[in-house]
Design an enzyme around this catalytic site. Structure first.
Site, PDB file in Angstrom:
ATOM      1  N   SER A  41       0.835  -1.096   0.145  1.00 27.25           N
ATOM      2  CA  SER A  41      -0.505   0.236   0.251  1.00 27.25           C
ATOM      3  C   SER A  41       0.864   1.202   0.053  1.00 27.25           C
ATOM      4  O   SER A  41       2.036   1.207   0.525  1.00 27.25           O
ATOM      5  CB  SER A  41      -0.940   0.016   1.172  1.00 27.25           C
ATOM      6  OG  SER A  41      -0.979   1.404   1.486  1.00 27.25           O
ATOM      7  N   TYR A  70      -1.784  -0.395  11.032  1.00 23.84           N
ATOM      8  CA  TYR A  70      -2.094  -0.603   9.372  1.00 23.84           C
ATOM      9  C   TYR A  70      -0.746  -0.394   8.349  1.00 23.84           C
ATOM     10  O   TYR A  70       0.024  -1.705   7.478  1.00 23.84           O
ATOM     11  CB  TYR A  70      -2.863  -0.535   8.472  1.00 23.84           C
ATOM     12  CG  TYR A  70      -2.924  -0.877   7.715  1.00 23.84           C
ATOM     13  CD1 TYR A  70      -3.612  -2.038   6.372  1.00 23.84           C
ATOM     14  CD2 TYR A  70      -2.944   0.310   5.738  1.00 23.84           C
ATOM     15  CE1 TYR A  70      -4.086  -2.473   5.372  1.00 23.84           C
ATOM     16  CE2 TYR A  70      -3.046   0.098   4.714  1.00 23.84           C
ATOM     17  CZ  TYR A  70      -3.484  -1.415   4.692  1.00 23.84           C
ATOM     18  OH  TYR A  70      -3.924  -1.573   3.239  1.00 23.84           O
TER      19      TYR A  70
END
Length: 249
Positions: free
Chosen positions: A144, A158
């Site tokens: 990501s 995350y």
């Protein structure tokens, strides 16, 4: 479209929906036989398999819990048993737990689960895959853009899983270079999926953080994964490929 992956076998984890399904379809269009894994919906996975078979390739779905290292390793063995080989591993399955680090009601078990799915299970799968993968194989991790630029609060844990995955990717590329196995990571940005639709209430605010001012179609990110799987990417390894619409610019 040329069948540049004809005869190859690919596994896409989390391939029953979203980016995983788009990646599975693209690899099949390029000629690869494709296995996908899923955790919850066998019906959705079966529907993807039917679409893949319509491309003229072999396809199968396997249930596996990416958050369980034993499951992740067993998945690799099951795919090899079914298809006879494994040439391309796409580690796409992931979950997102949003919570600022000072939140009083943080669920530690959820954070542990996130780390297991987004990092520990991937490592277990890679370690098993390289036992079966021939020289010149491809390992492509889906990360990501927040691993490079967080951009908003509530994403610390995350982000940590995705940053760890990027570091592991670079190290694995060094370790496996002598076998010609390339290891790369595609850091995706905002993708229009049912989990993060481009027409949601907050989507315009998020889209504004990108240079292109919009969400990606899953197929646009899948194209980046497909490039790293192709024969003409043999000299690309240990690389972060940002497919994020300029989020990291």
């Amino acid at each position: 479209m040329s069948k540049v992956l004809e005869g190859k076998v690919a596994l896409v984890t989390g391939g029953s929906r979203g980016l995983g399904a788009a990646t599975a379809r693209r690899l099949a269009e390029d000629g690869a036989h494709v296995a996908i894994s899923y955790h919850a919906s066998a019906e959705r996975a079966d529907a993807v398999v039917e679409l893949l078979r319509a491309s003229g390739v072999r396809a199968a779905a396997f249930r596996a819990d990416q958050g369980q290292p034993d499951d992740a390793a067993t998945l690799i063995r099951d795919v090899v048993e079914e298809f006879g080989r494994l040439d391309i591993l796409v580690n796409n399955a992931a979950i997102t737990v949003m919570a600022p680090i000072d939140a009083p009601d943080t669920d530690a078990a959820e954070l542990d689960r996130q780390h297991a799915v987004n990092y520990t299970g991937i490592v277990a799968g890679i370690r098993e895959a390289i036992k079966h993968m021939g020289d010149g194989g491809r390992i492509i991790n889906v990360g990501s853009g927040v691993a490079t630029r967080v951009g908003s609060p509530g994403m610390t844990d995350y982000t940590a899983t995705k940053a760890a995955l990027a570091g592991y990717t670079r190290g694995a590329a060094r370790d496996l270079g002598h076998r010609g196995i390339t290891v790369n990571i595609v850091q995706a940005g905002l993708i229009d999926t049912e989990m993060n639709p481009a027409d949601s209430e907050h989507a315009p605010m998020f889209a504004a953080t990108t240079a292109l001012g919009r969400y990606a179609r899953p197929e646009e990110v899948a194209a980046g994964v497909a490039f790293l799987a192709r024969p003409d990417s043999t000299y690309v390894t240990g690389t972060v490929l940002d497919v994020d619409g300029g989020y990291s610019a």
